[in-house]
Design a protein around this motif. Sequence first.
Motif, short mmCIF file in Angstrom:
data_model
loop_
_atom_site.label_atom_id
_atom_site.label_comp_id
_atom_site.label_asym_id
_atom_site.label_seq_id
_atom_site.Cartn_x
_atom_site.Cartn_y
_atom_site.Cartn_z
N GLU A 111 0.81 -1.15 0.32
CA GLU A 111 0.05 0.19 0.13
C GLU A 111 0.96 1.55 -0.21
O GLU A 111 0.06 2.24 -0.07
CB GLU A 111 -0.86 0.23 1.00
CG GLU A 111 -2.21 -1.21 1.15
CD GLU A 111 -2.88 -0.96 2.93
OE1 GLU A 111 -3.76 -0.96 2.03
OE2 GLU A 111 -2.24 -0.91 3.30
N SER A 151 -8.79 12.59 -0.04
CA SER A 151 -8.10 10.87 -0.75
C SER A 151 -8.35 10.97 -2.22
O SER A 151 -8.79 11.97 -2.06
CB SER A 151 -9.84 10.20 -0.59
OG SER A 151 -11.08 10.47 -0.79
N TRP A 199 -12.76 12.22 1.29
CA TRP A 199 -12.93 11.73 2.01
C TRP A 199 -11.57 12.78 2.26
O TRP A 199 -10.97 12.67 1.92
CB TRP A 199 -12.62 10.56 2.86
CG TRP A 199 -13.23 9.14 3.26
CD1 TRP A 199 -13.46 8.45 1.53
CD2 TRP A 199 -14.81 8.97 3.14
NE1 TRP A 199 -14.88 7.44 1.49
CE2 TRP A 199 -15.45 7.97 2.46
CE3 TRP A 199 -14.88 9.22 3.96
CZ2 TRP A 199 -16.68 7.33 3.16
CZ3 TRP A 199 -16.15 8.97 5.27
CH2 TRP A 199 -17.21 7.75 4.01
N TRP A 232 -2.40 8.69 1.08
CA TRP A 232 -4.34 7.47 0.85
C TRP A 232 -4.22 6.69 -0.54
O TRP A 232 -3.10 7.04 -1.37
CB TRP A 232 -5.05 9.14 0.07
CG TRP A 232 -5.90 9.20 1.29
CD1 TRP A 232 -6.02 10.56 1.84
CD2 TRP A 232 -6.99 9.12 1.87
NE1 TRP A 232 -6.70 10.84 3.18
CE2 TRP A 232 -7.44 9.81 3.40
CE3 TRP A 232 -7.81 7.67 1.40
CZ2 TRP A 232 -8.42 9.60 3.49
CZ3 TRP A 232 -9.08 7.19 2.39
CH2 TRP A 232 -8.91 8.57 3.96
N THR A 233 -4.27 5.67 -0.87
CA THR A 233 -3.82 4.55 -2.02
C THR A 233 -5.05 4.71 -2.28
O THR A 233 -6.05 5.40 -2.07
CB THR A 233 -4.17 3.81 -1.08
OG1 THR A 233 -4.85 3.04 -0.84
CG2 THR A 233 -2.35 3.44 0.31
N VAL A 288 -8.22 4.00 0.85
CA VAL A 288 -7.38 3.82 2.99
C VAL A 288 -6.23 5.00 2.92
O VAL A 288 -5.69 4.53 1.63
CB VAL A 288 -6.20 2.44 2.84
CG1 VAL A 288 -5.82 2.05 4.21
CG2 VAL A 288 -7.47 1.12 2.42
N ARG A 324 -3.27 2.54 10.58
CA ARG A 324 -4.26 2.52 9.25
C ARG A 324 -6.06 2.75 9.18
O ARG A 324 -6.53 2.34 10.55
CB ARG A 324 -4.28 1.18 8.42
CG ARG A 324 -3.93 0.44 7.04
CD ARG A 324 -3.88 -0.93 7.12
NE ARG A 324 -4.65 -1.25 5.34
CZ ARG A 324 -5.77 -2.16 5.79
NH1 ARG A 324 -6.74 -1.88 5.92
NH2 ARG A 324 -5.92 -1.95 4.29
N LYS A 328 -9.14 2.90 7.59
CA LYS A 328 -10.02 2.31 6.68
C LYS A 328 -11.66 2.70 6.50
O LYS A 328 -12.13 2.71 7.91
CB LYS A 328 -10.13 0.50 6.51
CG LYS A 328 -10.36 0.51 5.43
CD LYS A 328 -10.72 -1.10 5.34
CE LYS A 328 -10.91 -1.44 3.43
NZ LYS A 328 -10.91 -3.26 4.16
N GLU A 381 -14.76 2.74 5.99
CA GLU A 381 -15.75 1.77 5.82
C GLU A 381 -15.50 1.16 7.54
O GLU A 381 -16.70 0.65 8.17
CB GLU A 381 -16.57 0.53 5.18
CG GLU A 381 -14.87 -0.07 4.78
CD GLU A 381 -14.50 0.40 3.43
OE1 GLU A 381 -13.76 -1.04 3.33
OE2 GLU A 381 -14.50 1.82 3.78
N ARG A 382 -14.46 1.48 8.14
CA ARG A 382 -14.13 0.36 9.80
C ARG A 382 -15.01 1.20 10.21
O ARG A 382 -15.32 0.92 11.09
CB ARG A 382 -13.23 -0.15 9.76
CG ARG A 382 -13.03 -1.40 8.86
CD ARG A 382 -13.33 -2.17 9.07
NE ARG A 382 -12.82 -2.99 10.18
CZ ARG A 382 -11.56 -3.73 10.97
NH1 ARG A 382 -11.35 -3.98 9.85
NH2 ARG A 382 -11.71 -4.42 11.90
N PRO A 438 -9.28 3.63 14.79
CA PRO A 438 -8.42 2.60 14.35
C PRO A 438 -7.83 3.44 15.32
O PRO A 438 -7.32 4.12 15.96
CB PRO A 438 -7.30 3.78 13.20
CG PRO A 438 -8.86 4.40 12.44
CD PRO A 438 -9.13 4.31 13.70
#
Length: 408
Positions: free
Chosen positions: A106, A307, A312, A348-349, A353, A365, A367, A369-370, A377
Amino acid sequence: MSDDELERALRETLTRRVATSRPLPADPAGEILRRARRTGRRRTLTGLALAGVATVFITTGVAQFSASGGDGGTPTVVLGDPPVLFPSPSQSGPSSVTRFGPVRAELDLLVGDRLDTSGGERRQLAGVSGVERAQRIHDQEGWLLTSAATVAGRTLWWVPGGGGAPQVMLAAADAVAVSPDGRQVAWRDGTDVIAAGVVAGQLIAPVRTAAPEGAVPVGFAGDTVLIQQPGGGMSVWDRALGGQPGPVNPDVRTVYGTRPDGRVVGLVAAGREQQLCLALLDPARDLAPVRTGCGLDLATDGLGAVSFDGRWLLANGTSRTAFLVDLGDPARPVTHPAGPVLAGGVAWTRGGVALHVDASGGLVRVKPERVLAGDRPTPRLSKGWRRKTTRWWWPTSPRCRTGRSVGR
């Protein structure tokens, strides 16, 4: 003469010096010898205790030095979009493993003077130190590394993508800003702000403009250089057109990045009360706000990033936590607590992420949606990891008697 012979001689001498012929209730020679033995045992135990204390002090010093040298120190995430590569068979094994675990596909990570790439490559960067920000150059042309500010200014290195030693591109610059694709650089030199393109580690077509004292470049929006003004506010300068920077927009406090449509995401002071609000800014109109959303409690330290899809924003809040901001509706942005505060840049990837390093040196990290599901995190590895994996020696440890370390 042996110890037994000395003991017998001492007993005979003391016996001859006794005036009475009656046996004494106590044995003077035995008492003296017993006292001597007790003293010897106390000295032995004291010596062992001191040795144990000295061992603790020495190994504690080693632990501290180990944490700050070699692979220690705070790592730096490399900004930009690395290609999705996987370690080759020749790069697998120890070369593709860092103290942060296996190198992820990543991002690239800079640890001390070593670059661990997304493809599993490990490169020692001779002559590079004190890096504050690292940016990948598009099309795998390498990396641009910017040092922290020193008395002599900042240094910008180019690290070739195909191997080779790092090269100094700039030295003694007052401030350095690199475009998101690594193709442009702007810096402050004396009374001027200069901008140039980057091709194969060379600065090409430099353009300069006079700037007020304290004005520094802080980023790019396309070919436009964003210049932070010393008294507050921000102006834009199109390096392709040259000339002078545009008028200062005094309400802009900081910028986080650019969305795919070219508009800049930043913080502005709005209204009579100068409330800080998140806004989409138009660089073609001197950063005039297009959409504004208030009440987010974002920090003004400038740490944060948008992002790739512009959906985001990950930035620091004023409540000692990072916030994930949903920019789906810029007029009504929604924030979600997203773990530890940022200590540096955010990478940002393309997969959406965000990765950053927190104040403890741990890799975080994020994410989206998490986070939306309620997860918070946490750092992958932090100071506790360094402490737990340091070699500790303790004189009462059963493993210490075997000469092995504990805590591994």
